[in-house]
Design an enzyme around this catalytic site. Structure first.
Site, PDB file in Angstrom:
ATOM      1  N   HIS A  68     -71.513  49.079  50.720  1.00  0.00           N
ATOM      2  CA  HIS A  68     -72.799  49.825  50.850  1.00  0.00           C
ATOM      3  C   HIS A  68     -74.046  48.966  50.901  1.00  0.00           C
ATOM      4  O   HIS A  68     -73.856  47.873  50.522  1.00  0.00           O
ATOM      5  CB  HIS A  68     -72.972  50.615  49.496  1.00  0.00           C
TER       6      HIS A  68
ATOM      7  N   CYS B 211     -74.223  53.867  56.039  1.00  0.00           N
ATOM      8  CA  CYS B 211     -75.513  53.347  55.469  1.00  0.00           C
ATOM      9  C   CYS B 211     -75.609  52.013  56.139  1.00  0.00           C
ATOM     10  O   CYS B 211     -76.793  51.408  56.234  1.00  0.00           O
ATOM     11  CB  CYS B 211     -75.118  53.259  53.882  1.00  0.00           C
TER      12      CYS B 211
END
Length: 197
Positions: A40, A114
């Site tokens: 992430h 992301c």
């Protein structure tokens, strides 16, 4: 080591822009050294970390958190991407423009995650992309997209409040919603939504 920092183009600017990278799995401890891993990421600028996550609404999935504090993930490292001359309001404008493209219900682990958001934001802020290793597994996954279960293609990322660190005036009020999603002028999250992402 296959996981190297890509070179940063020298540009103008006095405000550093970082991509903060988090581990999604403990296997990254080994995979990182091979240039792989499931990560992430968020873009840190002016003391705010912006990231993108999934939810069920056709509104932005961009949200802000305290730098290096994205709940649910293990912080790995901050990578300097470059510098910008944009002030907080101009950065906010970039995030609002990206909010039109990065809707929560359009999140896809392989094609719009992301890391894709961070790359787009960093290019707009500094002219430099994020290091290729951060999203390498998603690029590899595009070749196998048809066999990846739908359940794995959408990861829910919680949206949290940023304390009073951002901008002053109207910008600060916009950012202090319960979900702390970045809103564009044409869309906002319904007030009954929860941060179930």
């Amino acid at each position: 080591m296959l996981c190297r920092n890509d070179s940063i183009k020298i540009g103008s600017g006095s405000v550093p822009v970082y991509v903060n990278v988090y581990d999604l799995t403990s296997i990254n401890g080994y995979a990182y050294w091979l240039g792989l891993g499931v990560y992430h990421s968020g873009v840190q600028v002016h003391g705010v970390e912006y990231a993108f996550g999934a939810h069920e609404y056709p509104t932005t999935g961009i949200f802000g958190v305290e730098p290096k504090q994205c709940e649910g993930f293990t912080f790995r490292k901050a990578v300097l991407i470059g510098w910008t001359e944009m002030d907080p309001a101009e950065v906010r404008g970039v995030m609002e423009e990206l909010a039109e493209v990065y809707k929560g219900n359009a999140y896809n682990l392989i094609t719009k995650n992301c890391n894709h958001f961070c790359n787009d934001a960093c290019v707009r802020l500094t002219g430099n992309p994020i290091p290729s290793w951060v999203n390498r597994l998603a690029r590899i996954g595009t070749f196998f997209n048809c066999i990846i279960p739908m359940k794995l293609k959408s990861i829910k990322v919680g949206h949290h409040r940023i304390e009073d660190k951002l901008c002053d005036g109207a910008d600060k009020k916009k950012l202090k919603s319960n979900s702390n999603r970045v809103t564009s002028s044409s869309s906002s999250l319904p007030s009954s939504s929860s941060s179930s992402t």
